[in-house]
Design a protein around this motif. Sequence first.
Motif, short mmCIF file in Angstrom:
data_model
loop_
_atom_site.label_atom_id
_atom_site.label_comp_id
_atom_site.label_asym_id
_atom_site.label_seq_id
_atom_site.Cartn_x
_atom_site.Cartn_y
_atom_site.Cartn_z
N UNK A 1 -25.09 1.31 11.85
CA UNK A 1 -24.01 2.71 11.81
C UNK A 1 -22.71 1.97 11.11
N UNK A 2 -22.65 0.92 10.74
CA UNK A 2 -21.38 0.49 9.99
C UNK A 2 -21.54 0.71 8.38
N UNK A 3 -20.46 0.84 7.65
CA UNK A 3 -20.16 0.93 6.28
C UNK A 3 -20.72 -0.29 5.67
N UNK A 4 -21.26 -0.09 4.48
CA UNK A 4 -21.90 -1.42 3.92
C UNK A 4 -21.05 -2.66 3.87
N UNK A 5 -19.54 -2.65 3.66
CA UNK A 5 -18.76 -4.06 3.60
C UNK A 5 -18.55 -4.49 4.99
N UNK A 6 -18.92 -3.91 6.23
CA UNK A 6 -18.39 -4.55 7.52
C UNK A 6 -19.53 -5.64 7.90
N UNK A 7 -19.10 -6.62 8.03
CA UNK A 7 -20.11 -7.73 8.80
C UNK A 7 -19.26 -8.44 10.12
N UNK A 8 -19.99 -9.04 10.81
CA UNK A 8 -19.63 -9.72 11.76
C UNK A 8 -20.48 -10.39 12.69
N UNK B 1 -15.49 -13.27 -1.00
CA UNK B 1 -15.71 -11.88 -0.51
C UNK B 1 -14.56 -11.20 0.14
N UNK B 2 -14.01 -11.75 0.78
CA UNK B 2 -12.84 -11.00 1.61
C UNK B 2 -11.42 -11.01 0.48
N UNK B 3 -11.53 -11.95 -0.43
CA UNK B 3 -10.42 -11.58 -1.57
C UNK B 3 -10.58 -10.54 -2.44
N UNK B 4 -12.03 -10.15 -2.94
CA UNK B 4 -12.40 -9.01 -3.45
C UNK B 4 -12.64 -7.68 -2.83
N UNK B 5 -12.68 -7.78 -1.28
CA UNK B 5 -12.88 -6.65 -0.82
C UNK B 5 -14.09 -6.03 -0.28
N UNK B 6 -15.31 -7.15 -0.98
CA UNK B 6 -16.65 -6.59 -0.38
C UNK B 6 -16.98 -7.14 1.02
N UNK C 1 -7.23 -20.19 9.98
CA UNK C 1 -7.02 -18.60 9.76
C UNK C 1 -7.29 -18.17 8.43
N UNK C 2 -8.31 -16.71 8.58
CA UNK C 2 -8.73 -16.16 7.23
C UNK C 2 -7.85 -14.96 7.14
N UNK C 3 -7.44 -14.79 5.89
CA UNK C 3 -6.47 -13.76 5.33
C UNK C 3 -7.38 -12.51 4.74
N UNK C 4 -7.25 -11.41 5.38
CA UNK C 4 -7.66 -10.17 4.82
C UNK C 4 -7.40 -10.07 3.44
N UNK C 5 -8.56 -9.39 2.69
CA UNK C 5 -7.95 -9.22 1.38
C UNK C 5 -7.29 -7.67 1.18
N UNK C 6 -7.82 -6.99 0.14
CA UNK C 6 -7.09 -5.67 -0.05
C UNK C 6 -7.40 -4.58 0.95
#
Length: 315
Positions: A194-201, A280-285, A306-311
């Motif tokens: 049910x998630x959009x393609x770029x969301x992972x966990x 992948x986080x840096x380019x928003x994928x 700590x991980x920094x979110x991208x765009x």
Amino acid sequence: MAHPRLPDLSLARQTLDRAAHRRTDPDLLPKLLADPLTRVLPVRAGQAPVAVEDGRMHLVTVPGPEWEGPEPLAFMGEDGVGGAYLAAPIDAPVEPDVPVPGVAEGTTWAGLREAGAVLDDTGAGLLTSSVALLTWHAAHPFCAKCGARSDVTLAGWERICPVCGTHHYPRTDPAVIMSVVDAADRLLLGRQAVWPPRRWSVLAGFVEPGEPLEAAVRREVLEESGVHVGDVEYLGSQPWPFPSSLMLGYRGAALTTDLRPDGEELAEARWWTRAEVVAAMADGSLLLPGPVSIARRLIEEWFGGTLEDGVDSWR
């Protein structure tokens, strides 16, 4: 369980003394409302009023004697210096032009996803417990045994059926959530259908009746991804009242690496290296869960910082 390796989880911060011994006083709520040291927290649709001062967000509460809204439903605890906190459910739309008595017009309202990670310890714990308890009341107004409407007792911490006398207590559903790491130190992430393609966990699932927590970790990972898990280590826990979960965080060692996502819970599953996550986080994928979640902390525990979110980010 061993000492948790994930301290200070956003929604696990608790400073109030719940003072459960006071709940048996049938006049507790009226007495506290008359006390100027009492603070009332209004909650509607899982949100509470907030304000920002000096760059910090805090809850907006109302002194007990000044409260003119609905009768508070629950005693949430004491602050150790004479003050008490009550939670009051507001049955009104979450709209800026719908006033709440005692709360200034135009006040911002926020839920745990927006505010849980930035409130102070007292505010985060108070809002988490209030949302969890009031959500339970809203979902369980009737007796599960005979169907009659039940009465609220114990200062909000119990419901009793006036017809059959059954006692009902706030419900918490245990769920396991786990970082699974293989022998090459890669992390298993999945994407729900049910998630959009770029969301992972990381993977997660509810504990079944009669099931040990470690067994639930192994079962959920195998069912969803096809990966067998061996050693399981407890890392920490935090409430997740959406609507009533307690998330128990683990790290599991993968015994196999072949991925067979079930197609129902998981649309995709993949092993990630640290370099792949950063890129992948840096380019928003790749969008990871937000900082309020234990899922993000489990990922960062594996990553080593700590991980920094991208765009873009997942809220």
